[in-house]
Structures are given as structure tokens and as C-alpha cells.
Design a protein around this motif. Structure first.
Motif, PDB file in Angstrom:
ATOM      1  N   GLY A  67       1.182  -1.175  -0.009  1.00  0.00           N
ATOM      2  CA  GLY A  67       0.013  -0.105  -0.185  1.00  0.00           C
ATOM      3  C   GLY A  67       0.502   1.367  -0.166  1.00  0.00           C
ATOM      4  O   GLY A  67       0.193   2.856   0.074  1.00  0.00           O
TER       5      GLY A  67
ATOM      6  N   GLU B 258       0.921  13.680  -2.921  1.00  0.00           N
ATOM      7  CA  GLU B 258       0.090  14.961  -2.370  1.00  0.00           C
ATOM      8  C   GLU B 258       0.235  14.403  -1.030  1.00  0.00           C
ATOM      9  O   GLU B 258       1.318  13.952  -0.098  1.00  0.00           O
ATOM     10  CB  GLU B 258      -1.744  13.923  -1.984  1.00  0.00           C
ATOM     11  N   THR B 259       1.107  12.451  -1.274  1.00  0.00           N
ATOM     12  CA  THR B 259       1.542  11.280   0.150  1.00  0.00           C
ATOM     13  C   THR B 259       2.708  11.419  -0.566  1.00  0.00           C
ATOM     14  O   THR B 259       3.755  11.655   0.518  1.00  0.00           O
ATOM     15  CB  THR B 259       1.090  10.723  -0.547  1.00  0.00           C
TER      16      THR B 259
ATOM     17  N   HIS C 291      -5.047   2.032  -4.494  1.00  0.00           N
ATOM     18  CA  HIS C 291      -6.737   1.704  -3.726  1.00  0.00           C
ATOM     19  C   HIS C 291      -6.502   4.050  -2.984  1.00  0.00           C
ATOM     20  O   HIS C 291      -7.758   3.879  -2.295  1.00  0.00           O
ATOM     21  CB  HIS C 291      -6.267   1.903  -1.471  1.00  0.00           C
ATOM     22  N   GLY C 292      -6.441   4.030  -4.802  1.00  0.00           N
ATOM     23  CA  GLY C 292      -6.708   5.538  -4.282  1.00  0.00           C
ATOM     24  C   GLY C 292      -5.561   6.736  -4.094  1.00  0.00           C
ATOM     25  O   GLY C 292      -6.162   7.923  -3.445  1.00  0.00           O
ATOM     26  N   ILE C 293      -4.745   6.793  -3.879  1.00  0.00           N
ATOM     27  CA  ILE C 293      -3.487   7.041  -3.260  1.00  0.00           C
ATOM     28  C   ILE C 293      -3.208   8.287  -4.287  1.00  0.00           C
ATOM     29  O   ILE C 293      -3.170   7.990  -5.754  1.00  0.00           O
ATOM     30  CB  ILE C 293      -2.059   6.560  -2.658  1.00  0.00           C
TER      31      ILE C 293
END
Lengths: 426, 194
Positions: free
Chosen positions: A49, A253-254, A247-249
Motif C-alpha cells: 500500500g 500529495e503523499t 486504493h486511491g492514493i
């Protein structure tokens, strides 16, 4: 106490590497393994993830390759890097993050022939359209920009003629267009030119050349400067939009200022698959430790040989930016003051036939299709590296029929000059 | 403190000394950066407390949300503020009303409020701005190097053996290993524009 900034040679030896925590091994071990065990199911899920840093599978990352990546990132002054199987793989992976089918990028006309081919032929089948511009005419880059332009691509020192690119001027065009500037720094290496200091947002290399330096391993690398804002206008959905496979990361932004390198790894390398062998990474790393010593010797030898050739009666012209008379000498003084690299071309008064004869008579220079080896190399680009271009494009890219390309090695320059002298004279 | 460039020892000292961290603005959504940071820090042994009035009644990896710092009801060592720059001051003021005071106020990557920092430092609180504790932990332990990230550290010492499987220890000896000046300049320009 503030942290002292180490110099280039210190980084070339140390950056990214440390003694192995479990064995104490001081040289970087070759982690010749496909996969890495997880601590437990939650650790595995965290890694998949992207919530934790760690190793999963060598197609996505490997501890030996990671040392190489960090070392090149440190030498270039970037935030992160990704090692891949070749310089060409680096270019595909970079463009996959930036372009959607139907998009365009602007590239300098003067490039390695293989890149010209890759951009104009293979990339076309992905729907990525190259628009050519002339690095000697900065306004041609501005004119080439359209609303579909997603990047600008240049070489810092251009193959095969060794011309020097005005990176700052082109970075101004890129900033105005709101697109990243990609610089292929293969022929300069960060020892001579650090494109990020001049406005590059992404740097790519063929590690096969001077960085590895010994002609024994193919490899490539992508360096993220951490300078580009991928989320400002939705032009780069791979980085700014939620990724369904994670899963939409949202990667930018991350991962902030190293998001581009992560995107290249977790979308590019993972899905396209051009992983670098850890053994190649080890050989290239070993090469990089002596980069500053080798590169200076390459440049010093190249200058001596360029001077010898420009005084020789059989030579029509020499294209080497390190010569005071060269049209790129001013740019070389600005961008590459320690030397103008070691790959350059010259043309013979006797044309194509004289070129073929020269190549066959040389005994120390190796006739082969590579540059940036410890050994001196020679090739006739028109019949080899640039042979797939039409005649006009050959001349435009500096690979006309009378042109011979040299890559000067780190032998004694007197021996190289003697070899050229006998081959030219007889 | 010069908030443009923190010495590694300052950051390492903070991450080594704090035990409990209240994360203001923590999200229970498992693809948000705050969730990533919360989980990572919890796995490294920090006593994590999620603070977010919008999620009271829910849990983040088994830790119940509280609405405000005052609702924590026990001393905390560090407040990690996962809000943008314009929302920093009220949180700092809330932190300054705690008894005992926290030892550290940390503002996340992209967040900076110099006036709030000055106020906290005047009360003897250490401040870090525009950094992520997860990234800093990963950088100083060199775990982040596995992702090809420039840790900007160099070391000739054997690092401590990995803890809990393959987690790397923060207690590694290193010196500064270069910089990413262009990225810092770009971040500064962006802050000034916004």
C-alpha cells in the motif's frame, strides 16, 4: 551545529552506502535475490500500500540498486532517483508518467541517434508525439510549445558533436510553458554539469557511459529534482489524481518533493518492467567511486586530442566545445568549466572514404557503438548510431557522412595521439 | 532556531526523546498522508493519539479519536499538526494552554507559521516546521533510502541491527550528506506565492 556539506568526491564514494547492519560488509553487497520476506501480513500490506519503506520484489526495488539510486541523486542534487535497465528505459518510464496518448513533448534536434529514433518512431505508437526544436535557437522551443506539450527534453552535452546546451535559457521556456525540463546528462555527468542547478526538473542518464565508466554494464537512472509542482493544474494525472491500483492514493500529495521518482518506480518500473540487475548496479556503483578522477582525465585527454586534430592537415574541422575557437566555447565556459566532456566529432577532408580508412587503421581506439569507456572509442555515426536517420537529419544532428566520432578514454594521451597520427598519415 | 534548515541532530534528538505524539488533523481514511504517517510512527513505538473533532467515536488503527488537545486528558510530548499554514495558530494556542506543556510542536510538510513558532519557542517548546516526522525518521534511519530517496546522510559506522523485522533504527551515526537546494528553493517559492 549545522551539518557540513560534503564535496562531490566524498559523495561519489559514500552517498547511499553504509556498512551492512547485519554482516558489517563495507563494500555494498550484491543482493542477488528476486524477493524479500515480510515481517508479517500487516507489514506486507503496508509495503504493497506504499505506507512503509521497504523491499518487496527486485522488479520494484533492490537494496543494491537503492545505493546506486541514492548516490546518483546526491551527486545531482536531486531528492530521489530510480535505477532502470538502460538509458532508453529511463526515457520510456519518465514519459509514461508525463504523457497521455495524444500529448506532445518538445525535444532538441541534437540528441543521441537512438533517442531520436525512440522519440520519433516507438513513442509515436504510444501516441506520444515529439516536436523537434533547435538547441541553437531558443525561440524554436517557445514556438514548439502547444497546450498539449507536457515536457521539454534536451541533452546537456549533445551527442555526437559535443555541443553545449543553454539549459538555463531552455528552463525559462519550460517554466513559462508550465512543463518540466528533462535533461539527459549522460555525456557531462554531474561532475561536469549539474542540470538541476540550472533549472532542470528531471535528469536522466545512461549509466552505461561515464557514470559506470568501464564499458561493462548497461543501466539507466532517473533523478527527481523535487522542483516541479505536479498538482497545480491537473496536467499530470499520474501524479495528481487518485491511483486506482493503490486504493486511491494521490502520489504527489503523499510523497511531496520525491513523488516523481516514486511514480516512476510504482507505476513505471512496476508495470513496464525494465528492472536493473543488482550485479550491474554493483559494477556501476564501483565505477562511480572514481568518477571525479576519471572524468577529469577524460576531459584533459579529449582537449589535447581535439587540439592535435585541429592542427592536422587531413582534418577539415573539429567540433569540440573545449576549443577556444568552437562556437560552443562560451557555453562550455559557463556550464562545464572543468572540461567540455570527452565525446566529440571531427570531419576529414577525404570524406566518407577517409573516415572508413581511419577507423580501420586505428590500433588503440576500438571501433564500436558506445561512449564513456575507460578505453578510447571511435565510430562513424552516419553508418551506425545515426544510420536510421535520413541524410538531412544526419547533417542536422551533427552526423554527416564525413564525420567521425571519438570517445576519449583515460589512456596516456601521447599514445592516443600517436595512434591517430599513424592512422591519419599513412 | 533557524527554521529553513534544521541540523540532523536537532531532528534526531526530538524523534529520540518524545514518546507520545498527538496528531491534529489525523484522518481515518487509509490513503491519506496523515494516516500513513500515523501508522508508521505507531509501528515505531510512539504512543499515538489521533485528534480530529470530525471523527470522534471512530478509531485509527485501534486508537480512539479525541476532539481536541484538551480532551486527551494526559500529558503528551509532541503535537504533530497535520493542517495547512492558516490553521496553525489556533492549534498552537490550544497547545500552550495544556498543563504540562508539550515538549515539541511539529508542523507538517507544507505548513509553516513563523509567528506561531515564535510563541511556542518563547514558552520553551521546540518547534519543527514544514517537515514530516515519517520522512525524517525514514531519512535518519536510512529506511527511506530503500526507495531511492536522497537521505542526505553519510556514515562509515555499522548501523544498529534492524528492529522488529526489517525496521531500521534511528540510533545511527551519520553526518550531513549533501543537499537538495533546488527542491528547497522551489518549496520556498511556492510558500511565498500561496
Amino acid at each position: 551545529m549545522s551539518d557540513r556539506l560534503p564535496g562531490f568526491s566524498t559523495l561519489a564514494v559514500h552517498a547511499g552506502a553504509q556498512p551492512d547492519p547485519t554482516t558489517g560488509a563495507r563494500a555494498t553487497p550484491i543482493y542477488q535475490t528476486t524477493s524479500f520476506v515480510f515481517n508479517d501480513a500487516d507489514h506486507a500490506a503496508s509495503l504493497f500500500g506504499l505506507q512503509s519503506f521497504g523491499n518487496i520484489y527486485t522488479r520494484i526495488g533492490n537494496p543494491t540498486n537503492a545505493v546506486l539510486e541514492e548516490r546518483v541523486a546526491a551527486l545531482e542534487g536531486g531528492t530521489a532517483a530510480l535505477a532502470v535497465a538502460s538509458g532508453h528505459a529511463a526515457q520510456v518510464v519518465v514519459m509514461q508518467q508525463l504523457l497521455q496518448p495524444g500529448d506532445e513533448f518538445v525535444a532538441a534536434r541534437k540528441l543521441y541517434g537512438g533517442s531520436i529514433n525512440q522519440f520519433s518512431q516507438s513513442f509515436k505508437s504510444f501516441g506520444w508525439n515529439v516536436v523537434w526544436a533547435d538547441p541553437d535557437d531558443i525561440a524554436s522551443f517557445e514556438r514548439a510549445v502547444t497546450p498539449r506539450t507536457k515536457a521539454i527534453f534536451v541533452e546537456s552535452i549533445a551527442n555526437p558533436g559535443g555541443s553545449i546546451t543553454d539549459i538555463e535559457a531552455i528552463s525559462t521556456v519550460a517554466r513559462k510553458a508550465g512543463v518540466p525540463l528533462i535533461v539527459d546528462n549522460t555525456l557531462a555527468t554531474p561532475y561536469l554539469i549539474k542540470p538541476i542547478d540550472h533549472g532542470a526538473d528531471i535528469v536522466v542518464h545512461s549509466l552505461t557511459k561515464f557514470l559506470g565508466g568501464h564499458g561493462n554494464s548497461i543501466g539507466g537512472v532517473i533523478v527527481d529534482a523535487g522542483t516541479f509542482d505536479w498538482s497545480k493544474d491537473g496536467k499530470y494525472p499520474m501524479l495528481s489524481e487518485p491511483r486506482p491500483e493503490y486504493h486511491g492514493i494521490k502520489l504527489h500529495e503523499t510523497f511531496g518533493n520525491f513523488a516523481f521518482a516514486i511514480a516512476c518506480r510504482v507505476l513505471g518500473l512496476r508495470d513496464l518492467g525494465p528492472a536493473l540487475s543488482p550485479f550491474n548496479a554493483f559494477l556501476i556503483l564501483t565505477g562511480i567511486e572514481t568518477l571525479p578522477l576519471r572524468m577529469q582525465k577524460h576531459c584533459d585527454n579529449a582537449k589535447a586530442i581535439a587540439e592535435f586534430l585541429s592542427g592536422h592537415s587531413a582534418v577539415a574541422s573539429v567540433s569540440y566545445a573545449g576549443l577556444a575557437s568552437d562556437k560552443y566555447n562560451q557555453l562550455a565556459r559557463k556550464y562545464s568549466p572543468k572540461g567540455a566532456g570527452a565525446v566529440f566529432t571531427f570531419s576529414l577532408k577525404g570524406g566518407y572514404d577517409a573516415g572508413v580508412s581511419l577507423v580501420s587503421k586505428l590500433t588503440l581506439f576500438s571501433h564500436l557503438a558506445n561512449v564513456g569507456d575507460t578505453r578510447s572509442l571511435v565510430i562513424h555515426p552516419a553508418s551506425t548510431t545515426h544510420s536510421q536517420l535520413d541524410d538531412a537529419a544526419k547533417v542536422r544532428s551533427g552526423a554527416g557522412p564525413d564525420v567521425v566520432r571519438l570517445s576519449i578514454g583515460i589512456e596516456d594521451k601521447e599514445d592516443l595521439i600517436a595512434d591517430l597520427e599513424q592512422a591519419l598519415g599513412a | 532556531m533557524n527554521h529553513d534548515a534544521y541540523p540532523d541532530n536537532y531532528i534526531r534528538g526530538i524523534l529520540n526523546s518524545v514518546k507520545s505524539i498527538a496528531m491534529v488533523g489525523a484522518s481515518p481514511v487509509n490513503v491519506r498522508p496523515s494516516y500513513f504517517a500515523f501508522k508508521y510512527l505507531a509501528q515505531r513505538g510512539y504512543d499515538m493519539i489521533p485528534v480530529n473533532p470530525g471523527h470522534v467515536g471512530k478509531e485509527l488503527i485501534g486508537k480512539p479519536f479525541v476532539a481536541s488537545l484538551a480532551d486527551i486528558g494526559r500529558p503528551v510530548d509532541m503535537i504533530d499538526i497535520f493542517r495547512n499554514s492558516s490553521h496553525i495558530m489556533p492549534v498552537v494556542e490550544e497547545a500552550l494552554a495544556l498543563d504540562p506543556l508539550p515538549k515539541v510542536i511539529w508542523m507538517q510538510l507544507g505548513a509553516r507559521d513563523d509567528a506561531a513558532a515564535e510563541k511556542a519557542e518563547a514558552a520553551g517548546i521546540k518547534v519543527v516546521m514544514n517537515r514530516c516526522p515519517k520522512i525524517e525518521y525514514g531519512r535518519l534511519s536510512s529506511e527511506i533510502s530503500w526507495m531511492g530517496v536522497n537521505s542526505r546522510t553519510l556514515s562509515s559506522k555499522r548501523p544498529p541491527a534492524p528492529t522488529q523485522g526489517m525496521q531500521l533504527s534511528l540510533n545511527r551515526t551519520s553526518v550531513g550528506g549533501g543537499h537538495t537546494a533546488a527542491a528547497d528553493r522551489a518549496a520556498k517559492n511556492k510558500t511565498e506565492q500561496s
